[in-house]
Design a protein around this motif. Structure first.
Motif, PDB file in Angstrom:
ATOM      1  N   GLY A  21       0.780  -1.233   0.000  1.00  0.00           N
ATOM      2  CA  GLY A  21       0.000   0.000   0.000  1.00  0.00           C
ATOM      3  C   GLY A  21       0.804   1.272   0.000  1.00  0.00           C
ATOM      4  N   GLY A  22       2.123   1.182  -0.231  1.00  0.00           N
ATOM      5  CA  GLY A  22       2.951   2.385  -0.212  1.00  0.00           C
ATOM      6  C   GLY A  22       2.810   3.203  -1.479  1.00  0.00           C
ATOM      7  N   CYS A  23       3.201   4.462  -1.391  1.00  0.00           N
ATOM      8  CA  CYS A  23       3.225   5.308  -2.594  1.00  0.00           C
ATOM      9  C   CYS A  23       4.245   4.739  -3.583  1.00  0.00           C
ATOM     10  CB  CYS A  23       3.671   6.725  -2.243  1.00  0.00           C
ATOM     11  SG  CYS A  23       2.785   7.512  -0.914  1.00  0.00           S
ATOM     12  N   ARG A  24       4.090   5.077  -4.837  1.00  0.00           N
ATOM     13  CA  ARG A  24       5.133   4.710  -5.799  1.00  0.00           C
ATOM     14  C   ARG A  24       6.422   5.424  -5.405  1.00  0.00           C
ATOM     15  NH1 ARG A  24       3.261   5.335 -11.876  1.00  0.00           N
ATOM     16  NH2 ARG A  24       2.750   7.413 -11.169  1.00  0.00           N
ATOM     17  N   GLY A  25       7.528   4.720  -5.495  1.00  0.00           N
ATOM     18  CA  GLY A  25       8.805   5.342  -5.148  1.00  0.00           C
ATOM     19  C   GLY A  25       9.042   5.471  -3.659  1.00  0.00           C
ATOM     20  N   CYS A  26       8.319   4.716  -2.860  1.00  0.00           N
ATOM     21  CA  CYS A  26       8.460   4.810  -1.394  1.00  0.00           C
ATOM     22  C   CYS A  26       9.781   4.177  -0.938  1.00  0.00           C
ATOM     23  CB  CYS A  26       7.280   4.108  -0.730  1.00  0.00           C
ATOM     24  SG  CYS A  26       7.450   4.034   1.061  1.00  0.00           S
ATOM     25  N   GLY A  27      10.613   4.965  -0.280  1.00  0.00           N
ATOM     26  CA  GLY A  27      11.883   4.441   0.214  1.00  0.00           C
ATOM     27  C   GLY A  27      11.690   3.406   1.307  1.00  0.00           C
ATOM     28  N   SER A  50       3.065   3.873  11.816  1.00  0.00           N
ATOM     29  CA  SER A  50       4.032   4.403  10.843  1.00  0.00           C
ATOM     30  C   SER A  50       3.451   4.159   9.467  1.00  0.00           C
ATOM     31  CB  SER A  50       5.373   3.658  10.945  1.00  0.00           C
ATOM     32  OG  SER A  50       5.172   2.267  10.741  1.00  0.00           O
ATOM     33  N   CYS A  51       4.079   4.743   8.452  1.00  0.00           N
ATOM     34  CA  CYS A  51       3.651   4.381   7.096  1.00  0.00           C
ATOM     35  C   CYS A  51       3.773   2.879   6.885  1.00  0.00           C
ATOM     36  CB  CYS A  51       4.504   5.114   6.054  1.00  0.00           C
ATOM     37  SG  CYS A  51       3.898   6.766   5.664  1.00  0.00           S
ATOM     38  N   MET A  52       4.843   2.297   7.435  1.00  0.00           N
ATOM     39  CA  MET A  52       5.068   0.872   7.195  1.00  0.00           C
ATOM     40  C   MET A  52       3.926   0.011   7.730  1.00  0.00           C
ATOM     41  SD  MET A  52       6.757  -1.477   5.832  1.00  0.00           S
ATOM     42  CE  MET A  52       8.010  -0.414   5.160  1.00  0.00           C
ATOM     43  N   THR A  54       0.877   0.642   7.562  1.00  0.00           N
ATOM     44  CA  THR A  54      -0.223   0.593   6.592  1.00  0.00           C
ATOM     45  C   THR A  54       0.244   0.080   5.228  1.00  0.00           C
ATOM     46  OG1 THR A  54       0.197   2.928   6.132  1.00  0.00           O
ATOM     47  CG2 THR A  54      -1.574   2.433   7.658  1.00  0.00           C
ATOM     48  N   ILE A  55       1.500   0.354   4.894  1.00  0.00           N
ATOM     49  CA  ILE A  55       2.028  -0.134   3.607  1.00  0.00           C
ATOM     50  C   ILE A  55       1.894  -1.647   3.508  1.00  0.00           C
ATOM     51  CG2 ILE A  55       4.157  -0.517   2.303  1.00  0.00           C
ATOM     52  CD1 ILE A  55       5.151   2.180   3.345  1.00  0.00           C
ATOM     53  N   GLY A  56       2.154  -2.315   4.627  1.00  0.00           N
ATOM     54  CA  GLY A  56       2.151  -3.787   4.619  1.00  0.00           C
ATOM     55  C   GLY A  56       0.766  -4.388   4.474  1.00  0.00           C
ATOM     56  N   ASP A 130      14.313   5.623   8.130  1.00  0.00           N
ATOM     57  CA  ASP A 130      14.341   7.042   8.472  1.00  0.00           C
ATOM     58  C   ASP A 130      14.017   7.886   7.237  1.00  0.00           C
ATOM     59  OD1 ASP A 130      14.922   9.557   9.404  1.00  0.00           O
ATOM     60  OD2 ASP A 130      17.004   9.120   9.950  1.00  0.00           O
ATOM     61  N   ASN A 131      12.818   8.477   7.234  1.00  0.00           N
ATOM     62  CA  ASN A 131      12.518   9.427   6.153  1.00  0.00           C
ATOM     63  C   ASN A 131      12.509  10.857   6.686  1.00  0.00           C
ATOM     64  OD1 ASN A 131       9.972   9.568   7.389  1.00  0.00           O
ATOM     65  ND2 ASN A 131       9.148   7.986   6.043  1.00  0.00           N
ATOM     66  N   GLU A 132      12.974  10.996   7.899  1.00  0.00           N
ATOM     67  CA  GLU A 132      13.264  12.309   8.494  1.00  0.00           C
ATOM     68  C   GLU A 132      12.032  13.177   8.731  1.00  0.00           C
ATOM     69  OE1 GLU A 132      16.381  13.756   5.813  1.00  0.00           O
ATOM     70  OE2 GLU A 132      17.877  12.896   7.150  1.00  0.00           O
ATOM     71  N   TYR A 134       7.508  12.827  10.116  1.00  0.00           N
ATOM     72  CA  TYR A 134       6.397  11.988  10.568  1.00  0.00           C
ATOM     73  C   TYR A 134       5.408  11.844   9.411  1.00  0.00           C
ATOM     74  CZ  TYR A 134       7.630  12.409  15.582  1.00  0.00           C
ATOM     75  OH  TYR A 134       8.232  12.337  16.806  1.00  0.00           O
ATOM     76  N   MET A 135       5.745  10.998   8.452  1.00  0.00           N
ATOM     77  CA  MET A 135       4.912  10.948   7.246  1.00  0.00           C
ATOM     78  C   MET A 135       3.556  10.300   7.492  1.00  0.00           C
ATOM     79  SD  MET A 135       6.403  12.724   5.194  1.00  0.00           S
ATOM     80  CE  MET A 135       5.037  12.587   4.047  1.00  0.00           C
ATOM     81  N   ASN A 136       3.456   9.465   8.502  1.00  0.00           N
ATOM     82  CA  ASN A 136       2.187   8.782   8.761  1.00  0.00           C
ATOM     83  C   ASN A 136       1.113   9.733   9.272  1.00  0.00           C
ATOM     84  OD1 ASN A 136       0.650   6.357   8.922  1.00  0.00           O
ATOM     85  ND2 ASN A 136       0.900   6.392  11.140  1.00  0.00           N
ATOM     86  N   PRO A 209      14.361   7.761   1.780  1.00  0.00           N
ATOM     87  CA  PRO A 209      13.661   8.998   1.410  1.00  0.00           C
ATOM     88  C   PRO A 209      12.180   8.793   1.109  1.00  0.00           C
ATOM     89  CG  PRO A 209      15.756   8.851   0.256  1.00  0.00           C
ATOM     90  CD  PRO A 209      15.541   7.519   0.940  1.00  0.00           C
ATOM     91  N   CYS A 210      11.432   9.831   1.418  1.00  0.00           N
ATOM     92  CA  CYS A 210       9.997   9.881   1.126  1.00  0.00           C
ATOM     93  C   CYS A 210       9.775  11.080   0.212  1.00  0.00           C
ATOM     94  CB  CYS A 210       9.216  10.055   2.424  1.00  0.00           C
ATOM     95  SG  CYS A 210       7.521  10.597   2.141  1.00  0.00           S
ATOM     96  N   PHE A 211       9.309  10.833  -0.989  1.00  0.00           N
ATOM     97  CA  PHE A 211       9.201  11.938  -1.960  1.00  0.00           C
ATOM     98  C   PHE A 211       8.222  13.005  -1.504  1.00  0.00           C
ATOM     99  CE2 PHE A 211       5.688   9.336  -3.394  1.00  0.00           C
ATOM    100  CZ  PHE A 211       4.766  10.250  -3.881  1.00  0.00           C
ATOM    101  N   ARG A 212       7.183  12.576  -0.773  1.00  0.00           N
ATOM    102  CA  ARG A 212       6.189  13.553  -0.319  1.00  0.00           C
ATOM    103  C   ARG A 212       6.804  14.511   0.706  1.00  0.00           C
ATOM    104  NH1 ARG A 212       1.082  12.245  -1.916  1.00  0.00           N
ATOM    105  NH2 ARG A 212       0.719  10.079  -2.482  1.00  0.00           N
ATOM    106  N   GLY A 213       7.494  13.965   1.656  1.00  0.00           N
ATOM    107  CA  GLY A 213       8.058  14.798   2.712  1.00  0.00           C
ATOM    108  C   GLY A 213       9.267  15.600   2.257  1.00  0.00           C
TER     109      GLY A 213
HETATM  110  S1  SF4 Z   1       4.125   9.026   2.479  1.00  0.00           S
HETATM  111 FE1  SF4 Z   1       6.314   8.606   2.085  1.00  0.00          FE
HETATM  112  S2  SF4 Z   1       6.935   7.005   3.557  1.00  0.00           S
HETATM  113 FE2  SF4 Z   1       4.668   7.068   3.485  1.00  0.00          FE
HETATM  114  S3  SF4 Z   1       4.091   5.505   1.960  1.00  0.00           S
HETATM  115 FE3  SF4 Z   1       4.236   7.476   0.837  1.00  0.00          FE
HETATM  116  S4  SF4 Z   1       6.377   7.586   0.088  1.00  0.00           S
HETATM  117 FE4  SF4 Z   1       6.283   5.972   1.669  1.00  0.00          FE
END
Ligand code: SF4
Length: 290
Positions: A21-27, A50-52, A54-56, A130-132, A134-136, A209-213
């Motif tokens: 369920g992660g965004c495309r390009g999710c580190g 965390s994002c992780m 929900t990604i899982g 570490d995407n530096e 709080y992306m969640n 890295p997280c492209f959004r953040g």
């Molecule tokens: S917001 Fe960032 S860390 Fe969260 S799923 Fe999307 S790319 Fe990954």
């Protein structure tokens, strides 16, 4: 112990599969996919908020091919400690127990649990992806967000420097400590192979890295992760028995400016701030070489 020497040796099996369920390009998704190549199927993972988490996957669908447990935000290492104890009491010693948290679940909200598990030398692996930010919860700043990074709650740029989590965790004398990057998959996977073979508390901190953040394009995740190493703001090393060894020496060294200018989060950075980060990169580079 044997570690993979080339990318061609890495198993093709995926224990964190496509369709997550992660965004495309999710580190973060890249990091866990790479790590699972080394950890293998005899692994149990605990994941705090965390994002992780929900990604899982959630509900009836999941990208994990192994058991995972979604813990509260503040206690993934404590839950992992309990899982380890439950396995040990049954004589099951061939299962890797991993707490896998973001920077918030590691350095801030989860820190009391982490420092406790590390001090007790629990026989677990803690991973910080570490995407530096709080992306969640919308990209707020945390204690490892870099100096001057723009986030929703630091619109003029974060006024304080990034907390040095590696120094803090090194002070716990872990059996194994390493940094890693999604831009260097062979290095990352080898570190998980080594961690898996060692008993005791192990800590691996991955720049993901997280492209959004970060205010980059989704196809720039790996590029930015690599530039972080090349500019010296992120070094790749490991420590065993307190002895540090650089595992990747970048082929070229670039000014931090080249790394910063691609990221929207540093759009407000003035010249003095760039120089301050350059000085930090130079200091870290010296430290890790010594
Ligand atoms: S917001 Fe960032 S860390 Fe969260 S799923 Fe999307 S790319 Fe990954």
């Amino acid at each position: 112990m044997e570690v993979y020497k080339t990318l061609a040796e890495i198993p093709q099996d995926e224990l964190f599969t496509g369709g997550h369920g992660g965004c495309r390009g999710c580190g973060a998704a890249l990091a866990v996919r790479q790590a699972m190549k080394a950890l293998g199927p005899r692994t149990i993972v605990t994941i705090p908020a965390s994002c992780m988490a929900t990604i899982g996957g959630s509900g009836l669908s999941t990208a994990w091919e192994i058991p995972f447990y979604h813990s509260l935000f503040e206690c993934a290492p404590a839950v992992a400690s309990g899982i380890r104890a439950a396995l040990d009491i049954q004589g099951i010693i061939d299962v890797n127990v991993v707490s896998w948290a973001g920077d918030a679940g590691t350095a801030d909200i989860g820190f009391q649990s982490l420092t406790g598990a590390a001090e007790r030398q629990e026989n677990i692996i803690h991973v910080c992806y570490d995407n530096e930010t709080y992306m969640n919860t919308g990209g707020q700043a945390g204690s490892v967000t870099p100096y001057q990074a723009v986030t929703p709650d630091t619109p003029a740029g974060k006024p304080t420097p990034r907390k040095d989590m590696l120094a803090i965790m090194a002070a716990h004398h872990p059996a194994y400590l390493a940094t890693a990057s999604v831009a260097y998959p062979l290095d990352l996977i080898r570190k998980f192979q080594k961690a898996r073979a060692i008993q005791g508390f192990r800590y691996i901190h991955i720049l993901a890295p997280c492209f959004r953040g970060w205010g980059i394009r989704e196809d720039q995740t790996v590029q930015l992760a690599r530039l972080a190493v090349e500019c010296g703001l992120w070094q790749l090393y490991e420590e065993i028995g307190g002895r540090r060894r650089l595992t990747v020496v970048p082929e070229r060294r670039i000014p931090v400016r080249e790394y910063l200018r691609l990221q929207g989060r540093f759009k407000n950075m003035d010249e003095a701030a760039v120089e301050a980060l350059q000085a930090e990169a130079d200091r870290r580079f010296q430290e890790v070489q010594s």
